[in-house]
Design a protein around this motif. Sequence first.
Motif, mmCIF file in Angstrom:
data_model
loop_
_atom_site.group_PDB
_atom_site.id
_atom_site.type_symbol
_atom_site.label_atom_id
_atom_site.label_comp_id
_atom_site.label_asym_id
_atom_site.label_seq_id
_atom_site.Cartn_x
_atom_site.Cartn_y
_atom_site.Cartn_z
ATOM 1 N N ALA A 1 0.831 -1.212 0.000
ATOM 2 C CA ALA A 1 0.000 0.000 0.000
ATOM 3 C C ALA A 1 0.863 1.259 0.000
ATOM 4 C CB ALA A 1 -0.936 -0.008 1.213
ATOM 5 N N ILE A 2 1.957 1.247 0.762
ATOM 6 C CA ILE A 2 2.838 2.420 0.832
ATOM 7 C C ILE A 2 3.475 2.698 -0.521
ATOM 8 C CG2 ILE A 2 5.019 3.273 1.800
ATOM 9 C CD1 ILE A 2 4.258 1.894 4.429
ATOM 10 N N ARG B 1 2.523 1.684 -3.496
ATOM 11 C CA ARG B 1 1.489 2.084 -4.461
ATOM 12 C C ARG B 1 1.153 3.569 -4.329
ATOM 13 N NH1 ARG B 1 -3.192 -2.338 -5.505
ATOM 14 N NH2 ARG B 1 -1.906 -4.165 -5.966
ATOM 15 N N GLU B 2 1.019 4.040 -3.108
ATOM 16 C CA GLU B 2 0.689 5.455 -2.914
ATOM 17 C C GLU B 2 1.796 6.366 -3.419
ATOM 18 O OE1 GLU B 2 -2.132 7.009 -2.022
ATOM 19 O OE2 GLU B 2 -2.977 4.979 -2.208
ATOM 20 N N LYS B 3 3.047 5.943 -3.268
ATOM 21 C CA LYS B 3 4.159 6.743 -3.784
ATOM 22 C C LYS B 3 4.135 6.787 -5.308
ATOM 23 C CE LYS B 3 6.074 8.256 -0.068
ATOM 24 N NZ LYS B 3 6.107 9.724 0.197
ATOM 25 N N LYS C 1 1.486 6.546 -7.194
ATOM 26 C CA LYS C 1 0.383 7.455 -7.548
ATOM 27 C C LYS C 1 0.810 8.912 -7.382
ATOM 28 C CE LYS C 1 -3.325 4.295 -6.080
ATOM 29 N NZ LYS C 1 -4.441 4.105 -5.102
ATOM 30 N N GLN C 2 1.427 9.213 -6.255
ATOM 31 C CA GLN C 2 1.816 10.586 -5.950
ATOM 32 C C GLN C 2 2.728 11.175 -7.024
ATOM 33 O OE1 GLN C 2 3.878 10.956 -2.188
ATOM 34 N NE2 GLN C 2 4.674 12.995 -2.687
ATOM 35 N N ASP D 1 8.959 -0.496 1.352
ATOM 36 C CA ASP D 1 8.320 0.523 2.192
ATOM 37 C C ASP D 1 9.345 1.476 2.793
ATOM 38 O OD1 ASP D 1 6.008 -0.804 1.603
ATOM 39 O OD2 ASP D 1 5.582 -1.470 3.657
ATOM 40 N N ASP E 1 12.224 8.901 0.052
ATOM 41 C CA ASP E 1 11.304 9.670 -0.776
ATOM 42 C C ASP E 1 12.008 10.226 -2.015
ATOM 43 O OD1 ASP E 1 8.447 10.476 -0.674
ATOM 44 O OD2 ASP E 1 9.315 12.463 -0.988
#
Length: 263
Positions: free
Chosen positions: A83-84, A86-88, A90-91, A146, A150
């Motif tokens: 989930a982590i 995937r969100e990155k 998307k971002q 994860d 960044d």
Amino acid sequence: MKNKFLLISTAVLFCLTSCKKNADNSAPVNNDQKVQETGLHNDFVCEMKQPETKSTATEANGPANKLWPNGSTIKVRFIGGSAIVREKVKQYAKSWEASANVTFSFVADNAAADIKVGFASGGSWSYIGTTSKQYSPSMNYGWFTDNTSDTEFRRTITHEFGHALGLNHEQSHPDANIPWNTQAVYDYYMGPPNNWTKAQVDFNVLRVESRTGLNYTAYDSASIMHYAVQARFTTNNTTIAANNTTISAKDVLYMKTYYPGRS
């Protein structure tokens, strides 16, 4: 006047870009020709693969007909990934929407999609432009966890989604004029962990793009699409694009030119 080596050679069928950690010395998936990315940072190298074609092909750019129609909603789905992570994805994929008049719509894992994002080991890569629709996965992030920084998420995701939007590698720009120390380049890439032949190094690293069939703006050493060039690879001991981790102003200009409509 276009930078970033967007897909302008009508003869090329398509390109695939893959990146892998230097520690991963796995064999190539096939015998397609490859163009080496000298790395977005020092601990991995990236490789653009181009299937063989009977027609004349130019390297480090692709066909104009691989651009997405302006204003497209491009559907993206995941194959695995936490989930982590995937969100990155998307971002940072959506960071291109500020300049390119397209929308990335992330859909369910079992839904039809244009870009299919996997997380298999062995590298990070993406097909170019609309070629993505033909493959599953069409993009991969082989070392994300994860705990990935960044900066690494941003650098790699914006680079790969740049390819998916039609951007290619900036260091092959005909105006780059990189003073290659060819022997140093050969020594590095022909040694472990790459163990390439001289011909592979010539094709993947040292080739300079012809102007024929290209649209481009001025050469941009700050581009997110530029390979890192180590000082030892140049005759004047100059490092080029050592730490490009963000979308540059000329990357933005390029997207606004080819996908106009964003303010």
